[in-house]
Scaffold this active site. Structure first.
Site, PDB file in Angstrom:
ATOM      1  N   ASP A  44      19.307  -0.929  58.506  1.00  0.00           N
ATOM      2  CA  ASP A  44      18.662  -1.019  57.199  1.00  0.00           C
ATOM      3  C   ASP A  44      17.147  -0.853  57.396  1.00  0.00           C
ATOM      4  O   ASP A  44      16.707   0.098  58.028  1.00  0.00           O
ATOM      5  CB  ASP A  44      19.049  -2.338  56.512  1.00  0.00           C
ATOM      6  CG  ASP A  44      18.475  -2.486  55.112  1.00  0.00           C
ATOM      7  OD1 ASP A  44      19.003  -1.872  54.173  1.00  0.00           O
ATOM      8  OD2 ASP A  44      17.478  -3.221  54.963  1.00  0.00           O
TER       9      ASP A  44
ATOM     10  N   HIS B  29      27.426  -0.577  53.795  1.00  0.00           N
ATOM     11  CA  HIS B  29      26.063  -0.661  54.300  1.00  0.00           C
ATOM     12  C   HIS B  29      25.902  -1.650  55.447  1.00  0.00           C
ATOM     13  O   HIS B  29      25.067  -1.434  56.330  1.00  0.00           O
ATOM     14  CB  HIS B  29      25.125  -1.051  53.155  1.00  0.00           C
ATOM     15  CG  HIS B  29      23.682  -1.028  53.541  1.00  0.00           C
ATOM     16  ND1 HIS B  29      23.039   0.124  53.939  1.00  0.00           N
ATOM     17  CD2 HIS B  29      22.747  -2.022  53.605  1.00  0.00           C
ATOM     18  CE1 HIS B  29      21.773  -0.156  54.223  1.00  0.00           C
ATOM     19  NE2 HIS B  29      21.575  -1.442  54.039  1.00  0.00           N
TER      20      HIS B  29
END
Length: 318
Positions: free
Chosen positions: A96, A297
């Protein structure tokens, strides 16, 4: 967690194992805890694994000024952490927001970072037309979540109202299962709502996120608030200006990319081009992409075995 003073702040970190050093950089809204499934596997494979809480997160200091969270500060923290631990070179891994830190560290200091693995966010070099938020602003996309993050205090109030519910919704909402059902959290925040309310409520936690782990995030953010991590987003325009000296430069050290196949980041504008360009254009020694089926994610938490296997294969080839 031990604490060391580096780059002018106190950095909390884990340091386990012996062997070649690995530095794992977490993203938003997370903590070093997000690497809990990687540390034992990497230590068992013969590596020394350093996992900091990044600037503004968890046990690490959160400076007061927005401008103290630029990409130069974030890369500088990692370099100075290595200095403090007397580590000359290491492989850096980022997920991320930690991925841009890792990519920029490899770009700016290949003498200190011998290889780089990015998770969830591919390497996207500095473009000619400004930052992502600058381009969104020019298009009038005021409800784009990164633009909504820009005004100090607004997102903090929304996210901090109930950190348990915030993390429950955000973590589950960006998972592969939610993406498969079309219930992921939105890039555009609905008018009159905040990010938390824009994300679907969660009836049952998925298997990869248990109650204890959720409580670690909730309790930590209840103590620290969300300001530190949000200030990373508030420097996107500033980062674009500061990285001008590296415009057009490629990452030269060995690199790889790992992501969940259902990660919403991969569907953002320009990400398909960034994925293709890493192979020999923006990264001159690219060792491959691993897309994990069914994962979203939070790939290293949703699919730890697959991520550990991909990381170990990459490391074995160095």
């Amino acid at each position: 967690m031990p604490i060391v003073t580096a780059n002018g702040i106190n950095i909390a970190y884990r340091d386990e194992g012996q062997g070649p050093a690995l530095l794992l950089c977490h993203g938003w809204p997370e903590l070093g805890h997000s690497w809990r499934h990687q540390v034992p596997a990497l230590v068992a494979a013969g590596y020394r694994v350093i996992v900091p809480d990044m600037r503004g997160f968890g046990g690490t200091d959160a400076p007061g000024a927005v401008e103290d969270y630029t990409i130069l500060h974030l890369v500088g923290d990692m370099v100075c952490l290595l200095d403090s631990l007397k580590i000359n070179r290491c492989t850096i891994v980022g997920h991320d927001w930690g991925a841009p830190v890792a990519w920029h560290a490899a770009l700016m200091r290949p003498d200190r970072f011998r290889a780089v693995a990015g998770l969830a966010v591919p390497w996207s070099p500095r473009g000619p037309h400004g930052s992502l938020v600058g381009m969104a602003r020019a298009q009038g996309l005021d409800r784009f979540y990164m633009l909504w993050f820009q005004e100090p205090g607004v997102a903090e109030a929304d996210l901090g109202r109930d950190p348990y519910e915030t993390h429950r919704r955000l973590l589950v909402g960006a998972s592969g299962a939610s993406a498969a059902m079309g219930k992921g959290w939105p890039l555009m925040i609905a008018e009159g709502k905040g990010l938390v309310e824009s994300c679907p409520s969660v009836d049952v936690l998925p298997g990869w996120l248990n109650e204890d782990d959720l409580q670690v995030y909730a309790a930590t953010y209840a103590r620290t608030g969300y300001r530190g991590g949000l200030n990373w987003y508030r420097n996107l325009d500033r980062n674009w200006a500061l990285t001008a000296p590296w415009h057009g430069a490629a990452i030269s050290v060995p690199a790889c990319f790992i992501a969940g196949q259902l990660d919403g980041v991969l569907r953002m504008p320009g990400m398909d081009k960034a994925l293709r360009a890493m192979d020999g254009v923006t990264c001159t020694d690219f060792r491959g992409t691993t897309l994990v089926p069914g994962a979203g994610h939070w790939v290293q938490q949703e699919a730890p075995a697959e991520v550990n296997s991909a990381l170990l294969a990459f490391l074995a080839g160095l």
